[in-house]
Design an enzyme around this catalytic site. Structure first.
Site, mmCIF file in Angstrom:
data_model
loop_
_atom_site.group_PDB
_atom_site.id
_atom_site.type_symbol
_atom_site.label_atom_id
_atom_site.label_comp_id
_atom_site.label_asym_id
_atom_site.label_seq_id
_atom_site.Cartn_x
_atom_site.Cartn_y
_atom_site.Cartn_z
ATOM 1 N N ILE A 159 -25.020 -4.622 -13.014
ATOM 2 C CA ILE A 159 -24.563 -5.480 -11.926
ATOM 3 C C ILE A 159 -23.628 -4.682 -11.025
ATOM 4 O O ILE A 159 -22.721 -4.013 -11.505
ATOM 5 C CB ILE A 159 -23.808 -6.721 -12.465
ATOM 6 N N CYS A 160 -23.884 -4.767 -9.730
ATOM 7 C CA CYS A 160 -22.945 -4.233 -8.735
ATOM 8 C C CYS A 160 -22.855 -5.293 -7.636
ATOM 9 O O CYS A 160 -23.278 -6.424 -7.845
ATOM 10 C CB CYS A 160 -23.381 -2.857 -8.213
ATOM 11 N N GLY A 161 -22.323 -4.952 -6.491
ATOM 12 C CA GLY A 161 -22.175 -5.940 -5.428
ATOM 13 C C GLY A 161 -23.494 -6.568 -5.002
ATOM 14 O O GLY A 161 -23.606 -7.777 -4.858
#
Length: 153
Positions: free
Chosen positions: A64-66
């Site tokens: 998960i990232c932005g």
């Protein structure tokens, strides 16, 4: 099934919630970081998760990232890894059933935590179905091997 999870600082809070959720589902979770909201570079985490999947140390990964885009691109650079960006349950289902994706990626600034949990649940509760998809996935594997062999000549 052992599940690797990782995030950058933009998704730290979502990662922590998803990690607890996966544990509640009965899976073993290995946390690859980040471990705070302090800024880090997402490729470092994505490479570690993807490499441990390639090395059969874990079964699948959640990154998960932005936006989920960066971690998908980074994880996909590890030979043998298919990472799928999914923000809905249908895509998560197809990532596994049709594409045998070992890594699910999401964007913490795109989906809320309840949707993310549904996406993760769907992804972890599907198995690759083979069939016509097996032939297509094999073409991807074969092409990757071809490119990898060329790069080392």
């Amino acid at each position: 099934m052992r599940i690797a999870i990782g995030s950058d600082h933009n998704a730290f809070e979502m990662k922590e919630s998803i990690k607890s959720f996966i544990e509640e589902l009965g899976f073993e979770v290995l946390d690859y970081g980040c471990h705070s909201c302090e800024a880090i570079d997402y490729p470092d985490v994505a490479f570690k998760v993807a490499q441990d999947i390639a090395d059969n140390k874990v079964s699948r990964g959640i990154l998960i990232c932005g936006t989920g885009i960066g971690v998908a691109i980074a994880a996909g650079k590890v030979p043998g890894i298919r990472a799928a960006l999914c923000h809905d349950t249908y895509s998560a289902e197809r990532a596994q059933l049709s594409n045998n994706a070992q890594v699910l990626t999401m964007g913490s600034q795109i989906v809320g935590i309840e949707v993310a949990k549904k996406v993760v649940y769907t992804y972890l509760n599907c198995e690759f179905s083979g069939g016509n998809s097996k032939r297509k996935v094999q073409k991807i594997i074969d092409k990757e091997k071809e490119y990898t062999q060329k790069s080392f000549r």
